[in-house]
Scaffold this motif. Structure first.
Motif, short mmCIF file in Angstrom:
data_model
loop_
_atom_site.label_atom_id
_atom_site.label_comp_id
_atom_site.label_asym_id
_atom_site.label_seq_id
_atom_site.Cartn_x
_atom_site.Cartn_y
_atom_site.Cartn_z
N ILE A 164 0.83 -1.20 0.00
CA ILE A 164 0.00 0.00 0.00
C ILE A 164 0.87 1.26 0.00
N ILE A 165 1.93 1.25 0.78
CA ILE A 165 2.82 2.41 0.86
C ILE A 165 3.46 2.68 -0.50
N ARG A 166 3.96 1.64 -1.16
CA ARG A 166 4.59 1.83 -2.47
C ARG A 166 3.58 2.31 -3.51
N SER A 167 2.36 1.79 -3.45
CA SER A 167 1.32 2.25 -4.39
C SER A 167 0.98 3.71 -4.13
N ALA A 168 0.86 4.08 -2.85
CA ALA A 168 0.55 5.47 -2.50
C ALA A 168 1.67 6.41 -2.93
N LEU A 169 2.91 5.97 -2.80
CA LEU A 169 4.04 6.80 -3.23
C LEU A 169 4.03 7.00 -4.74
N ALA A 170 3.68 5.95 -5.49
CA ALA A 170 3.60 6.07 -6.95
C ALA A 170 2.53 7.08 -7.34
N ILE A 171 1.37 7.01 -6.67
CA ILE A 171 0.29 7.97 -6.95
C ILE A 171 0.73 9.38 -6.58
N LEU A 172 1.41 9.52 -5.45
CA LEU A 172 1.85 10.84 -4.99
C LEU A 172 2.83 11.47 -5.97
N VAL A 173 3.80 10.68 -6.45
CA VAL A 173 4.79 11.21 -7.40
C VAL A 173 4.12 11.65 -8.69
N LEU A 174 3.23 10.83 -9.22
CA LEU A 174 2.53 11.19 -10.45
C LEU A 174 1.58 12.36 -10.23
N ALA A 175 0.99 12.45 -9.04
CA ALA A 175 0.10 13.58 -8.73
C ALA A 175 0.88 14.89 -8.74
N VAL A 176 2.10 14.87 -8.23
CA VAL A 176 2.95 16.07 -8.25
C VAL A 176 3.24 16.49 -9.69
N VAL A 177 3.50 15.50 -10.56
CA VAL A 177 3.76 15.80 -11.97
C VAL A 177 2.54 16.43 -12.63
N VAL A 178 1.36 15.81 -12.40
CA VAL A 178 0.13 16.35 -12.99
C VAL A 178 -0.17 17.74 -12.44
N PHE A 179 0.03 17.91 -11.13
CA PHE A 179 -0.22 19.21 -10.51
C PHE A 179 0.69 20.29 -11.10
N SER A 180 1.92 19.92 -11.43
CA SER A 180 2.87 20.88 -11.98
C SER A 180 2.43 21.39 -13.36
N PHE A 181 1.68 20.57 -14.07
CA PHE A 181 1.21 20.95 -15.41
C PHE A 181 -0.31 21.08 -15.43
N HIS A 182 -0.90 21.53 -14.33
CA HIS A 182 -2.36 21.53 -14.21
C HIS A 182 -3.04 22.43 -15.23
N ASN A 183 -2.41 23.53 -15.63
CA ASN A 183 -3.05 24.40 -16.63
C ASN A 183 -3.23 23.67 -17.95
N TRP A 184 -2.16 23.01 -18.41
CA TRP A 184 -2.23 22.27 -19.67
C TRP A 184 -3.18 21.09 -19.56
#
Length: 286
Positions: free
Chosen positions: A30-50
């Motif tokens: 669960i921790i590794r899955s949550a970390l994967a989601i968190l990392v990708l969420a940061v990437v999506v958040f960084s490009f949220h306008n696009w």
């Protein structure tokens, strides 16, 4: 822990992992899955306008590819109702933190969809030690097929179902005395509907996988699915009729055919699973 259990399993096929070790292993998955989601969420958040302009707002964008494709199909089939008039939407936020929280929703939902294969792989790693060698042979390519049908369903929901749904809901009126401000829906309402459509279709398209699993555990049989086909046709036609924006049968078929195809794939997969079970029983008796 897992390595120790596998070593014990190799020497003793009936060895079982202690319950506490199960919980510890599950926690790390669960921790590794949550970390994967968190990392990708940061990437999506960084490009949220696009992401919002090109992806999220796509189904209500007049230039969305689905509208162009349906209009081309309308010209080929001479069915005018297929060429939908896109809903012109200017979304609004009614709270101070609405846009900020909406961006978080976009980031984490997008991250979950992108990370789905890895999440399922972690789940697979957790359940794999409990399977015997004979059972493992029947689960080859499980990660690929589960991910494939999930992404296929998500794409169907995004490119086909979402445009139909938003056009239908925007044009539906319970009474001529009532009107809906479809040109200014809230961001939360739009994201909620879009998320439900995409994730719902992603889960619905797992029907062939579920048919295989339920057949293996004995809950359903190919005979049951075959005997209920007529009811499935009626139910799926009703669903397609509600989804499509017009009573035209061509537009209903665009939604109905993929859903019915999934059901037939589920029947074929169930027959294959049942056949493998019979062959395995014959081998054990021989």
């Amino acid at each position: 822990m897992l390595q120790r259990f596998l070593r014990n399993r190799s020497s003793n096929p009936d060895a079982e992992m202690p319950f506490v070790d199960h919980l510890e292993a599950l926690r790390w998955h669960i921790i590794r899955s949550a970390l994967a989601i968190l990392v990708l969420a940061v990437v999506v958040f960084s490009f949220h306008n696009w992401v919002f302009a090109k992806v999220i707002a796509g189904p209500v964008n007049p230039d969305f590819i689905s509208y162009r494709m349906f209009c081309k199909l309308s010209q080929i089939t001479h069915i005018k109702s297929l060429c939908m008039t896109p809903v012109r939407v200017e979304m609004q936020s009614t709270t101070f933190g609405g846009q900020f929280l909406g961006t978080f929703t976009i980031a984490f939902v997008g991250a979950f969809i992108a990370a789905f294969p890895y999440i399922f792989w972690e789940f697979w790693k957790f359940t794999k030690p409990a399977l015997k060698d004979g059972e493992l042979k029947n689960t080859r390519f499980a990660i690929f097929w589960v991910s494939f049908f999930f992404f296929l369903g998500a794409a169907f929901g995004y490119f086909v179902l979402a445009p139909f749904t938003f056009n239908f809901l925007a044009g539906f009126q319970i009474s001529s005395d009532l009107s809906i401000m479809v040109t200014h829906p809230t961001l939360h309402d739009y994201l909620s509907n879009l998320t439900d459509i995409i994730l719902g279709c992603g889960v619905a398209f797992e029907l062939p996988v579920m048919a295989y699993i339920l057949t293996r555990v004995g809950i359903i049989t190919p005979k049951f699915l075959t005997s209920k086909r007529r009811y499935a046709v009626v139910i799926l036609l009703i669903i397609a009729a509600f989804i499509t924006p017009s009573p035209d049968w061509i537009s209903q078929m665009i939604v109905f055919i993929p859903l019915m195809t999934l059901y037939e794939i589920g029947v074929a997969v169930s027959k294959r699973a049942a056949k493998n079970m019979v062959e395995k029983e014959k081998e054990e008796w021989s």
